[in-house]
Design an enzyme around this catalytic site. Structure first.
Site, PDB file in Angstrom:
ATOM      1  N   ASN A   6       0.869  -1.172   0.000  1.00 35.56           N
ATOM      2  CA  ASN A   6       0.000   0.000   0.000  1.00 35.56           C
ATOM      3  C   ASN A   6       0.912   1.230   0.000  1.00 35.56           C
ATOM      4  OD1 ASN A   6      -1.754   2.072   0.591  1.00 35.56           O
ATOM      5  ND2 ASN A   6      -2.390   1.283   2.604  1.00 35.56           N
ATOM      6  N   PHE A   7       0.910   1.947  -1.123  1.00 32.05           N
ATOM      7  CA  PHE A   7       1.812   3.113  -1.233  1.00 32.05           C
ATOM      8  C   PHE A   7       1.349   4.295  -0.377  1.00 32.05           C
ATOM      9  CE2 PHE A   7       4.109   2.650  -5.621  1.00 32.05           C
ATOM     10  CZ  PHE A   7       4.606   1.434  -5.232  1.00 32.05           C
ATOM     11  N   LYS A   8       0.057   4.265   0.039  1.00 33.00           N
ATOM     12  CA  LYS A   8      -0.508   5.428   0.760  1.00 33.00           C
ATOM     13  C   LYS A   8      -0.240   6.691  -0.076  1.00 33.00           C
ATOM     14  CE  LYS A   8       0.054   2.841   4.943  1.00 33.00           C
ATOM     15  NZ  LYS A   8       0.206   2.812   6.384  1.00 33.00           N
ATOM     16  N   HIS A  90      -9.355   0.623   5.332  1.00 28.83           N
ATOM     17  CA  HIS A  90      -8.025   0.828   5.925  1.00 28.83           C
ATOM     18  C   HIS A  90      -8.145   1.792   7.114  1.00 28.83           C
ATOM     19  CE1 HIS A  90      -3.921   2.146   6.499  1.00 28.83           C
ATOM     20  NE2 HIS A  90      -3.579   0.995   5.957  1.00 28.83           N
ATOM     21  N   GLU A 159      -5.261  -5.695  10.569  1.00 25.67           N
ATOM     22  CA  GLU A 159      -4.220  -4.685  10.781  1.00 25.67           C
ATOM     23  C   GLU A 159      -4.509  -3.901  12.058  1.00 25.67           C
ATOM     24  OE1 GLU A 159      -2.282  -3.452   6.864  1.00 25.67           O
ATOM     25  OE2 GLU A 159      -4.103  -2.299   7.004  1.00 25.67           O
ATOM     26  N   GLY A 165       2.431   1.620  10.787  1.00 26.17           N
ATOM     27  CA  GLY A 165       3.365   2.738  10.640  1.00 26.17           C
ATOM     28  C   GLY A 165       4.135   3.067  11.901  1.00 26.17           C
ATOM     29  N   SER A 195       3.488  -2.801  10.406  1.00 25.39           N
ATOM     30  CA  SER A 195       4.941  -2.859  10.641  1.00 25.39           C
ATOM     31  C   SER A 195       5.581  -4.179  10.217  1.00 25.39           C
ATOM     32  CB  SER A 195       5.252  -2.513  12.101  1.00 25.39           C
ATOM     33  OG  SER A 195       4.860  -1.174  12.362  1.00 25.39           O
TER      34      SER A 195
HETATM   35  P1  PGA Z   1       2.910  -0.215   7.760  1.00 24.29           P
HETATM   36  O1  PGA Z   1       1.462  -0.005   7.139  1.00 24.29           O
HETATM   37  O2  PGA Z   1       3.517  -1.397   7.064  1.00 24.29           O
HETATM   38  O3  PGA Z   1       3.641   1.073   7.462  1.00 24.29           O
HETATM   39  O4  PGA Z   1       2.722  -0.453   9.206  1.00 24.29           O
HETATM   40  C1  PGA Z   1       0.616  -1.103   6.931  1.00 24.29           C
HETATM   41  C2  PGA Z   1      -0.664  -0.663   6.305  1.00 24.29           C
HETATM   42  O5  PGA Z   1      -1.087   0.471   6.530  1.00 24.29           O
HETATM   43  O6  PGA Z   1      -1.292  -1.435   5.568  1.00 24.29           O
END
Ligand code: PGA
Length: 238
Positions: A6-8, A90, A159, A165, A195
């Site tokens: 997921n590039f966000k 999400h 998640e 994050g 993470s």
């Molecule tokens: P992260 O994000 O790997 O930076 O914790 C995971 C996600 O939001 O799907």
């Protein structure tokens, strides 16, 4: 096994193209059959010519084909790029963008009508985790309210909000317990996200009932993402 990035709000059109090309080359050169998903920003969507194991999907959309929803993206616009996988629920959309459960159900039903793959994300905030596993499961089940768990193209991503994050992944025991409880009533691929990194991905993929990972931060370089695909490949060969 599904490895998803997921590039966000990261990468440009140019760097997205380069990333996808690198991943595609790796997949083709190694004959990898790991299911790979990449969710770039909407501005970087395009008609990518990738291996069939790679799907480039949408992080977000508005539940409409087209219409008057200033700033939003409908399915007509996604279909132009052959998008057939979307993220819904999400934690950043639930918590930062304040998407309500009723909007999520609308998005879910709309995506389902369009027949696309849905990665539906669920997960508890820290205070719920601290209240124990029963509270965690009650919270997650509420997030499934109105969601058709029999949809054939559904993938679930567990998640925990506090693990996203933060560099602080859930423990393998915690992941195992949640996935085990979900598996009792859900016969769909179950992913873990929060993470995940190059060092912990192998152990996470080894967890019973874990069918893959949804990764943010660490997956934003093609090199790291490819290492995760390799880890999934090794896991499959075990
Ligand atoms: P992260 O994000 O790997 O930076 O914790 C995971 C996600 O939001 O799907």
């Amino acid at each position: 096994m599904i490895i998803a990035s997921n590039f966000k709000t990261n990468h440009t059109r140019k760097s997205t193209k380069e990333f996808i090309k690198q991943v595609d080359n790796f997949v083709k050169n190694t004959n990898s059959d790991v299911q790979t998903r990449i969710y770039p920003t909407a501005t970087a969507l395009d008609n990518f010519d990738c291996d069939k194991s790679i799907k480039v999907g949408a992080q977000n959309f508005y539940p409409t084909f087209k219409g008057s929803f200033t700033g939003e993206i409908g399915f007509e616009q996604l279909q132009e790029f052959g998008v057939d996988s979307v993220l819904i629920g999400h934690s950043e959309r639930r918590h930062i963008l304040k998407e309500s459960s009723s909007l999520l159900v609308k998005k879910y039903d709309f995506a389902k009508e369009q027949g696309v793959e849905i990665v539906y994300c669920v997960g508890e905030p820290k205070e719920v985790r601290e209240a124990g596993i029963d509270a965690v499961m009650a919270y997650i089940w509420e997030q499934f309210d109105g969601i058709d768990l029999d949809y054939s193209k559904l993938i679930i991503a567990y998640e925990p909000v506090w693990a996203i994050g933060t560099g602080l992944s859930a423990s393998n025991d915690d992941i195992k317990e949640v996935l085990k409880r979900l598996r009792k009533s859900i016969r769909k691929p179950l992913l873990y996200g929060g993470s995940v990194n190059v060092d912990n991905v192998g152990d996470i993929l080894d967890i019973e009932n874990c069918d893959g990972v949804l990764v943010g931060t660490v997956s934003w370089t093609a090199e790291a993402f490819i290492k995760m695909i390799e880890a999934a490949q090794k896991n499959k060969e075990k």
